[in-house]
Structure formats: structure tokens, C-alpha cells
Motif scaffolding. Structure first.
Motif, PDB file in Angstrom:
ATOM      1  N   PHE A 280      -9.586  -0.207 -10.996  1.00 28.98           N
ATOM      2  CA  PHE A 280      -9.270  -1.621 -10.497  1.00 28.98           C
ATOM      3  C   PHE A 280      -8.520  -1.285  -9.070  1.00 28.98           C
ATOM      4  O   PHE A 280      -8.616  -2.053  -8.403  1.00 28.98           O
ATOM      5  CB  PHE A 280      -8.651  -2.629 -11.324  1.00 28.98           C
ATOM      6  N   ASN A 281      -8.118  -0.121  -8.992  1.00 33.42           N
ATOM      7  CA  ASN A 281      -7.217   0.042  -7.695  1.00 33.42           C
ATOM      8  C   ASN A 281      -7.322   1.572  -7.299  1.00 33.42           C
ATOM      9  O   ASN A 281      -6.360   2.298  -6.868  1.00 33.42           O
ATOM     10  CB  ASN A 281      -5.690  -0.386  -7.877  1.00 33.42           C
ATOM     11  N   CYS A 282      -8.509   2.189  -7.037  1.00 29.64           N
ATOM     12  CA  CYS A 282      -8.640   3.615  -6.627  1.00 29.64           C
ATOM     13  C   CYS A 282      -8.172   3.583  -5.352  1.00 29.64           C
ATOM     14  O   CYS A 282      -8.160   2.659  -4.371  1.00 29.64           O
ATOM     15  CB  CYS A 282      -9.970   4.029  -6.803  1.00 29.64           C
ATOM     16  N   PRO A 283      -7.611   4.943  -4.725  1.00 31.68           N
ATOM     17  CA  PRO A 283      -7.363   4.953  -3.518  1.00 31.68           C
ATOM     18  C   PRO A 283      -8.640   4.792  -2.483  1.00 31.68           C
ATOM     19  O   PRO A 283      -9.864   5.218  -2.918  1.00 31.68           O
ATOM     20  CB  PRO A 283      -7.041   6.564  -3.268  1.00 31.68           C
ATOM     21  N   ASP A 284      -8.509   4.288  -1.271  1.00 31.27           N
ATOM     22  CA  ASP A 284      -9.628   4.242  -0.332  1.00 31.27           C
ATOM     23  C   ASP A 284      -9.737   5.279   0.418  1.00 31.27           C
ATOM     24  O   ASP A 284      -9.094   6.245   0.358  1.00 31.27           O
ATOM     25  CB  ASP A 284      -9.076   2.985   0.543  1.00 31.27           C
ATOM     26  N   GLU A 285     -10.625   5.304   1.541  1.00 35.50           N
ATOM     27  CA  GLU A 285     -10.974   6.424   2.278  1.00 35.50           C
ATOM     28  C   GLU A 285      -9.906   6.888   3.107  1.00 35.50           C
ATOM     29  O   GLU A 285      -9.940   8.164   3.530  1.00 35.50           O
ATOM     30  CB  GLU A 285     -12.276   6.203   3.243  1.00 35.50           C
TER      31      GLU A 285
ATOM     32  N   THR B 191       0.920  -1.022   0.076  1.00 42.94           N
ATOM     33  CA  THR B 191      -0.122   0.110  -0.079  1.00 42.94           C
ATOM     34  C   THR B 191       0.782   1.335  -0.043  1.00 42.94           C
ATOM     35  O   THR B 191       1.935   1.250   0.734  1.00 42.94           O
ATOM     36  CB  THR B 191      -0.735   0.127   1.224  1.00 42.94           C
ATOM     37  N   ILE B 192       0.496   2.360  -1.068  1.00 48.29           N
ATOM     38  CA  ILE B 192       1.173   3.340  -0.981  1.00 48.29           C
ATOM     39  C   ILE B 192       0.274   4.646  -0.590  1.00 48.29           C
ATOM     40  O   ILE B 192      -0.915   4.408  -0.621  1.00 48.29           O
ATOM     41  CB  ILE B 192       1.918   3.830  -2.296  1.00 48.29           C
ATOM     42  N   ASP B 193       0.939   5.677  -0.265  1.00 46.95           N
ATOM     43  CA  ASP B 193       0.049   6.890  -0.175  1.00 46.95           C
ATOM     44  C   ASP B 193      -0.209   7.290  -1.426  1.00 46.95           C
ATOM     45  O   ASP B 193       0.498   7.405  -2.370  1.00 46.95           O
ATOM     46  CB  ASP B 193       1.075   8.077   0.814  1.00 46.95           C
ATOM     47  N   SER B 194      -1.676   7.681  -1.450  1.00 46.07           N
ATOM     48  CA  SER B 194      -1.954   8.127  -2.837  1.00 46.07           C
ATOM     49  C   SER B 194      -1.432   9.246  -3.425  1.00 46.07           C
ATOM     50  O   SER B 194      -1.416   9.472  -4.553  1.00 46.07           O
ATOM     51  CB  SER B 194      -3.502   8.207  -2.898  1.00 46.07           C
ATOM     52  N   LYS B 195      -0.662   9.935  -2.776  1.00 43.92           N
ATOM     53  CA  LYS B 195      -0.066  11.144  -3.142  1.00 43.92           C
ATOM     54  C   LYS B 195       1.205  11.053  -4.035  1.00 43.92           C
ATOM     55  O   LYS B 195       1.683  11.506  -4.968  1.00 43.92           O
ATOM     56  CB  LYS B 195       0.330  12.403  -2.195  1.00 43.92           C
ATOM     57  N   TYR B 196       1.492   9.656  -4.089  1.00 42.89           N
ATOM     58  CA  TYR B 196       2.580   9.046  -4.978  1.00 42.89           C
ATOM     59  C   TYR B 196       2.273   8.266  -6.163  1.00 42.89           C
ATOM     60  O   TYR B 196       2.807   7.900  -7.094  1.00 42.89           O
ATOM     61  CB  TYR B 196       3.705   8.097  -4.200  1.00 42.89           C
ATOM     62  N   ALA B 197       0.587   8.405  -6.316  1.00 40.76           N
ATOM     63  CA  ALA B 197       0.279   7.632  -7.692  1.00 40.76           C
ATOM     64  C   ALA B 197       0.709   8.039  -8.671  1.00 40.76           C
ATOM     65  O   ALA B 197       1.099   7.186  -9.668  1.00 40.76           O
ATOM     66  CB  ALA B 197      -1.181   7.797  -7.572  1.00 40.76           C
TER      67      ALA B 197
END
Length: 191
Positions: free
Chosen positions: A106-111, A88-94
């Protein structure tokens, strides 16, 4: 006759947990994850997460011969798959990770703002055609569970997202000829 490849054993320096890797590429990827975790990019990771059942077994009841009549017998075995890593990564690094990983519906950031990625590590060369079986497992896992597994060639990953410091030396401690001239992870993250 070719000698069987010996498994690679190493210890997580933070937890002291011992791991046995199937390949040097998996060993290198673990060190990449550990360094990314130290820098706050990777939040958590699992090596060889639980196995997924892709196709259940099929049975039949034979009509003949009479000594097996009415007893359930196996027709086809179940088919399951265990991927190499889940992290799992922090979504700011997406956006940075999208240079290597497919990131989509298929792999959107969670809450919590986390993005979970699933990985199967492959070498640059496949002697026994493991890519074909991986491709089938990849499709089945996506169809059954909605999980997309990314095939990662470590050398390509390190070329784009940086090399962990530990991989500048080989598993045995010699200078690496493969990754020696690559950018380190902190250099890539600062860009």
C-alpha cells in the motif's frame, strides 16, 4: 469543569512559517520531522494535508408535509477526515522505518525512490476514546483511497527512531523528563 486545552503555536525555524498544533505530541513530531529532513532522511512533509471525503452526504425528498414536498433535504451528513502529517522518506531508510511503520504493497517506493507515509499522532493515553473513531477513519481512508494511515504514539516512535535534539527540552524550555534519557536521532541512524 475542566479547562479547554490551549493550542500550541511554534514557528518552523527554516521557513518562518507559524503552525498551531492540536497537541504537544504533534509539536514534538514536527521537530522530529525537521531534524530527519536536515539529515536527508525525510524529503518533504505536510502538516494537516488536504481533507479526504470518506462518505458523501445522503439526501432525500420528503413526501409529507406538503410545504416541503419535492424539496431535497439532508438525511445524513458527509464524513471527512484530515490526517496529521504526510511525509516522504528516501526508500533506502525503509528498513529502519519498518521498525515503527507498516511498509507494504500500500505504500511502495515511487519512481524517484521515495516512500510516502501518512500519520495520525496519538497520545499514550486517550481520555475520550479517539482511538475508536480513528480506527474507523483509518479503515475508510484505506478502502476509499488506498491510503494507510499509521497511528503513531510519539513516545514509542522516539524510543525506536530517536529523539530530536529540540525535544530534550519541553515546549517551555525545561529539561524533558520523558525524553531526557533517550537516544538522539543521529545515534540511531549510525547503528
Amino acid at each position: 469543569m475542566a479547562k479547554a486545552r490551549q493550542p500550541i503555536q511554534d514557528v518552523d525555524p527554516k521557513t518562518g512559517k507559524e503552525y498551531t498544533f492540536d497537541s504537544l505530541e504533534e509539536w514534538a513530531f514536527l521537530h522530529w520531522l525537521l531534524e530527519m529532513e536536515d539529515m536527508g532522511v525525510v524529503k518533504s512533509w505536510i502538516y494537516h494535508p488536504p481533507t479526504y471525503l470518506l462518505i458523501d452526504k445522503e439526501v432525500y425528498i420528503p413526501l409529507y408535509p406538503s410545504n416541503n414536498k419535492g424539496k431535497e433535504r439532508s438525511l445524513l451528513r458527509a464524513h471527512s477526515y484530515t490526517l496529521d502529517f504526510e511525509f516522504t522518506i528516501d526508500s533506502k531508510y525503509a528498513e529502519l522505518f519498518s521498525k515503527v511503520f507498516k511498509i507494504g504493497h500500500f505504500n511502495c517506493p515511487d519512481e524517484n525512490g521515495s516512500l510516502t507515509l501518512y500519520v495520525d499522532i496519538k497520545g499514550a493515553f486517550s481520555r475520550y476514546d479517539g482511538d475508536r473513531s480513528f480506527s474507523i477513519n483509518q479503515k475508510l481512508l484505506y478502502m476509499v483511497y488506498g491510503i494507510y494511515v499509521e497511528k503513531i504514539v510519539v513516545k514509542d516512535l522516539f524510543g525506536i527512531l530517536g529523539v530530536p535534539k529540540r525535544c530534550l527540552k519541553t515546549f517551555k524550555g525545561n529539561p524533558s523528563r520523558i525524553y531526557g534519557n533517550s537516544n538522539l536521532i543521529p545515534t540511531v541512524l549510525k547503528r
